[in-house]
Motif scaffolding. Structure first.
Motif, PDB file in Angstrom:
ATOM      1  N   VAL A 101      91.761  62.337  -9.113  1.00  0.00           N
ATOM      2  CA  VAL A 101      93.099  62.204  -8.538  1.00  0.00           C
ATOM      3  C   VAL A 101      93.288  60.744  -8.151  1.00  0.00           C
ATOM      4  O   VAL A 101      92.461  60.169  -7.454  1.00  0.00           O
ATOM      5  CB  VAL A 101      93.277  63.089  -7.287  1.00  0.00           C
ATOM      6  N   VAL A 102      94.389  60.146  -8.636  1.00  0.00           N
ATOM      7  CA  VAL A 102      94.651  58.747  -8.353  1.00  0.00           C
ATOM      8  C   VAL A 102      95.961  58.648  -7.587  1.00  0.00           C
ATOM      9  O   VAL A 102      97.017  59.044  -8.081  1.00  0.00           O
ATOM     10  CB  VAL A 102      94.732  57.922  -9.656  1.00  0.00           C
ATOM     11  N   GLU A 103      95.881  58.153  -6.345  1.00  0.00           N
ATOM     12  CA  GLU A 103      97.087  57.929  -5.553  1.00  0.00           C
ATOM     13  C   GLU A 103      97.672  56.587  -5.956  1.00  0.00           C
ATOM     14  O   GLU A 103      96.969  55.597  -6.107  1.00  0.00           O
ATOM     15  CB  GLU A 103      96.766  57.974  -4.066  1.00  0.00           C
ATOM     16  N   LEU A 104      98.998  56.574  -6.121  1.00  0.00           N
ATOM     17  CA  LEU A 104      99.690  55.392  -6.633  1.00  0.00           C
ATOM     18  C   LEU A 104     100.766  54.947  -5.652  1.00  0.00           C
ATOM     19  O   LEU A 104     101.140  55.676  -4.746  1.00  0.00           O
ATOM     20  CB  LEU A 104     100.311  55.714  -7.998  1.00  0.00           C
ATOM     21  N   ARG A 105     101.284  53.742  -5.903  1.00  0.00           N
ATOM     22  CA  ARG A 105     102.351  53.191  -5.045  1.00  0.00           C
ATOM     23  C   ARG A 105     103.204  52.237  -5.870  1.00  0.00           C
ATOM     24  O   ARG A 105     102.702  51.471  -6.688  1.00  0.00           O
ATOM     25  CB  ARG A 105     101.721  52.460  -3.868  1.00  0.00           C
ATOM     26  N   GLU A 106     104.510  52.326  -5.623  1.00  0.00           N
ATOM     27  CA  GLU A 106     105.462  51.410  -6.255  1.00  0.00           C
ATOM     28  C   GLU A 106     106.434  50.943  -5.166  1.00  0.00           C
ATOM     29  O   GLU A 106     106.965  51.770  -4.419  1.00  0.00           O
ATOM     30  CB  GLU A 106     106.228  52.132  -7.366  1.00  0.00           C
TER      31      GLU A 106
END
Length: 109
Positions: A101-106
């Protein structure tokens, strides 16, 4: 298995300059693994004179553990996200099945 194609952008050192400072370049790789994409929520922090939107999606790689590290950026659905924290390796103690699981941010604006 269906899923979203994912492109990884990794910053790598390519050499040093005349002053012995590191020189970097981005290396782009299309991952062989497909991800389930959770678009997540978004926030609109209040700051005078700024219209900012912060989006926090997640990429789920079921029964797959692609090479993704905290300094990478991932391109999914044509948008570039930074990886937030270490990707989480989850596995069932009963079946051995799991994934990454990869948490991302933009951040826009």
């Amino acid at each position: 298995m269906p899923g979203e194609p994912v492109t990884r952008i990794r910053r790598t050192q390519t050499g040093v300059d005349a002053y012995n400072n590191p020189v970097y370049a981005d290396t782009t790789t299309v991952l062989a693994e497909l991800a389930a994409f959770d678009p997540g929520g978004s926030l609109e922090p209040v700051e005078v004179g700024r219209a900012q939107v912060v989006t926090t999606p997640k990429a789920y790689f079921a029964d797959q553990w692609p090479d993704v590290v905290v300094s990478d950026r991932l391109v999914i659905r044509g948008r570039t996200f930074t990886v937030q924290g270490r990707p989480a390796d989850w596995r069932s103690p009963w079946t051995g099945m799991g994934g990454l699981v990869v948490e991302l941010r933009e951040v826009e604006g």
